[in-house]
Design a protein around this motif. Structure first.
Motif, PDB file in Angstrom:
ATOM      1  N   UNK A 106       0.856  -1.190   0.000  1.00  0.00           N
ATOM      2  CA  UNK A 106       0.000   0.000   0.000  1.00  0.00           C
ATOM      3  C   UNK A 106       0.889   1.236   0.000  1.00  0.00           C
ATOM      4  N   UNK A 107       1.031   1.878  -1.156  1.00  0.00           N
ATOM      5  CA  UNK A 107       1.982   2.987  -1.271  1.00  0.00           C
ATOM      6  C   UNK A 107       1.542   4.211  -0.487  1.00  0.00           C
ATOM      7  N   UNK A 108       0.244   4.441  -0.389  1.00  0.00           N
ATOM      8  CA  UNK A 108      -0.230   5.583   0.398  1.00  0.00           C
ATOM      9  C   UNK A 108       0.133   5.391   1.869  1.00  0.00           C
ATOM     10  N   UNK A 109      -0.063   4.190   2.363  1.00  0.00           N
ATOM     11  CA  UNK A 109       0.299   3.896   3.750  1.00  0.00           C
ATOM     12  C   UNK A 109       1.801   4.023   3.957  1.00  0.00           C
ATOM     13  N   UNK A 110       2.574   3.503   3.028  1.00  0.00           N
ATOM     14  CA  UNK A 110       4.027   3.564   3.144  1.00  0.00           C
ATOM     15  C   UNK A 110       4.515   5.002   3.113  1.00  0.00           C
ATOM     16  N   UNK A 111       3.925   5.811   2.232  1.00  0.00           N
ATOM     17  CA  UNK A 111       4.311   7.216   2.151  1.00  0.00           C
ATOM     18  C   UNK A 111       4.019   7.939   3.461  1.00  0.00           C
ATOM     19  N   UNK A 112       2.848   7.691   4.031  1.00  0.00           N
ATOM     20  CA  UNK A 112       2.497   8.315   5.303  1.00  0.00           C
ATOM     21  C   UNK A 112       3.445   7.866   6.413  1.00  0.00           C
ATOM     22  N   UNK A 113       3.796   6.581   6.418  1.00  0.00           N
ATOM     23  CA  UNK A 113       4.695   6.060   7.443  1.00  0.00           C
ATOM     24  C   UNK A 113       6.080   6.665   7.311  1.00  0.00           C
ATOM     25  N   UNK A 176      13.792  14.959  -1.063  1.00  0.00           N
ATOM     26  CA  UNK A 176      14.446  13.677  -1.341  1.00  0.00           C
ATOM     27  C   UNK A 176      13.455  12.672  -1.912  1.00  0.00           C
ATOM     28  N   UNK A 177      12.227  12.692  -1.423  1.00  0.00           N
ATOM     29  CA  UNK A 177      11.206  11.783  -1.928  1.00  0.00           C
ATOM     30  C   UNK A 177      10.850  12.110  -3.377  1.00  0.00           C
ATOM     31  N   UNK A 178      10.902  13.402  -3.715  1.00  0.00           N
ATOM     32  CA  UNK A 178      10.606  13.802  -5.087  1.00  0.00           C
ATOM     33  C   UNK A 178      11.748  13.460  -6.036  1.00  0.00           C
ATOM     34  N   UNK A 179      12.998  13.668  -5.599  1.00  0.00           N
ATOM     35  CA  UNK A 179      14.160  13.436  -6.460  1.00  0.00           C
ATOM     36  C   UNK A 179      14.624  11.985  -6.440  1.00  0.00           C
ATOM     37  N   UNK A 180      14.385  11.273  -5.304  1.00  0.00           N
ATOM     38  CA  UNK A 180      14.683   9.848  -5.177  1.00  0.00           C
ATOM     39  C   UNK A 180      16.177   9.527  -5.279  1.00  0.00           C
ATOM     40  N   UNK A 240       4.315  21.219   1.622  1.00  0.00           N
ATOM     41  CA  UNK A 240       3.145  20.563   1.045  1.00  0.00           C
ATOM     42  C   UNK A 240       3.227  20.535  -0.482  1.00  0.00           C
ATOM     43  N   UNK A 241       3.714  21.626  -1.078  1.00  0.00           N
ATOM     44  CA  UNK A 241       3.831  21.692  -2.536  1.00  0.00           C
ATOM     45  C   UNK A 241       4.805  20.640  -3.059  1.00  0.00           C
ATOM     46  N   UNK A 242       5.982  20.589  -2.455  1.00  0.00           N
ATOM     47  CA  UNK A 242       6.976  19.596  -2.865  1.00  0.00           C
ATOM     48  C   UNK A 242       6.482  18.193  -2.523  1.00  0.00           C
ATOM     49  N   UNK A 243       5.833  18.075  -1.366  1.00  0.00           N
ATOM     50  CA  UNK A 243       5.340  16.769  -0.940  1.00  0.00           C
ATOM     51  C   UNK A 243       4.271  16.212  -1.857  1.00  0.00           C
ATOM     52  N   UNK A 244       3.404  17.065  -2.386  1.00  0.00           N
ATOM     53  CA  UNK A 244       2.368  16.602  -3.320  1.00  0.00           C
ATOM     54  C   UNK A 244       2.997  16.060  -4.602  1.00  0.00           C
ATOM     55  N   UNK A 245       3.994  16.790  -5.115  1.00  0.00           N
ATOM     56  CA  UNK A 245       4.694  16.309  -6.310  1.00  0.00           C
ATOM     57  C   UNK A 245       5.399  14.995  -6.024  1.00  0.00           C
ATOM     58  N   UNK A 246       5.994  14.893  -4.848  1.00  0.00           N
ATOM     59  CA  UNK A 246       6.679  13.657  -4.478  1.00  0.00           C
ATOM     60  C   UNK A 246       5.698  12.504  -4.319  1.00  0.00           C
ATOM     61  N   UNK A 247       4.514  12.789  -3.757  1.00  0.00           N
ATOM     62  CA  UNK A 247       3.516  11.730  -3.564  1.00  0.00           C
ATOM     63  C   UNK A 247       3.022  11.200  -4.898  1.00  0.00           C
ATOM     64  N   UNK A 248       2.808  12.097  -5.858  1.00  0.00           N
ATOM     65  CA  UNK A 248       2.356  11.663  -7.179  1.00  0.00           C
ATOM     66  C   UNK A 248       3.415  10.767  -7.831  1.00  0.00           C
ATOM     67  N   UNK A 249       4.661  11.170  -7.759  1.00  0.00           N
ATOM     68  CA  UNK A 249       5.723  10.355  -8.349  1.00  0.00           C
ATOM     69  C   UNK A 249       5.868   9.015  -7.620  1.00  0.00           C
TER      70      UNK A 249
END
Length: 255
Positions: A106-113, A176-180, A240-249
């Motif tokens: 569950x990627x949404x759960x993993x992202x939140x964690x 970091x989550x956005x750039x990976x 939040x702005x960077x985090x939204x882009x990172x969440x989508x990716x």
């Protein structure tokens, strides 16, 4: 419900999130580079604040331990950047992220964690750093028998510094989550807070809207437009702005 049925029932979302967050924190606790970053940041806070307090006392300035802390924060924020970046980027340096996704599909759960774990790690590091810096600066004043401080420190300065440093770590985590990748995220955020922001601050008043300069009002409210509260909102908005882009990716891209 029978015991067997209770064991088969799916766990509640909150319980799943707590377990996943605990697992992410456990991984960070066993990561040597993350542990070293936390310890080094707290140690650097103590050393820098002590050096600044020593310099101020030798120059005859009436500077409190908290005032020395305020001067030390810009130097130690690099450590929080490293903690925030390491909280996620280390997994993309190898194949560990695939193992993590296999364990928590569950990627949404993993992202939140991951975000919760990064915030906890950043907050603990920030608290340890601010505490060490304040104590070391106070010890230097005591050893040098510094005179009384003419201006009392505001009670919210130290908590504000903790909040700022924790949010810097969270912002770095989002980048970091956005750039990976570790190096681009680390270089990008460090360049922003150590080079771009100070340079623009001397050129234009609009630099107040940069994430670090706005967030710094939490512990050093020196701006004529933004307050500590609105400055924190600006930093959270950037995050939040960077985090939204990172969440989508994170949700759409392959591991």
């Amino acid at each position: 419900m029978s015991p067997a049925a209770a064991r088969r029932a799916p766990a509640r979302p909150a319980a799943r999130l707590l377990r996943a967050t605990a697992a992410e924190l456990a991984k960070l606790a066993t990561l040597p580079s993350a542990v070293a970053a936390v310890l080094a940041t707290a140690g650097a806070g103590a050393v820098v604040a002590a050096a600044l307090a020593w310099s101020a006392v030798e120059a005859g300035e009436s500077v409190s331990a908290v005032a020395a802390l305020v001067r030390a924060v810009p130097y130690v924020q690099a450590g929080l950047v490293l903690v925030g970046v390491l909280a996620v980027a280390h997994e993309y340096e190898g194949v560990q992220v695939r193992t993590t996704l296999a364990a928590v599909p569950d990627r949404a759960l993993l992202l939140a964690a991951k975000t919760a774990a990064a915030l906890v790690a950043s907050a603990l590091t920030a608290a340890a750093t601010v505490g060490a810096a304040t104590v070391s600066a106070a010890a230097v004043r005591l050893l040098l028998e510094a005179g009384p401080v003419r201006e009392a420190a505001e009670p919210w300065t130290a908590p504000g510094a903790v909040a700022y440093l924790a949010l810097v770590g969270l912002f770095s985590h989002a980048v970091a989550l956005a750039l990976r990748h570790l190096v681009p995220a680390l270089v990008g955020v460090l360049s922003l807070v150590l080079i771009v922001s100070p340079l623009l601050g001397g050129l234009t008043e609009h630099a107040r809207w940069l994430p670090d300069r706005a967030g710094a009002l939490l512990y050093d409210p020196a701006d004529t437009v933004l307050t500590a509260g609105t400055g924190a909102l600006v930093l959270l908005g950037w995050t939040a702005l960077v985090g939204c882009a990172a969440a989508v990716r994170f949700a759409r891209a392959d591991a």
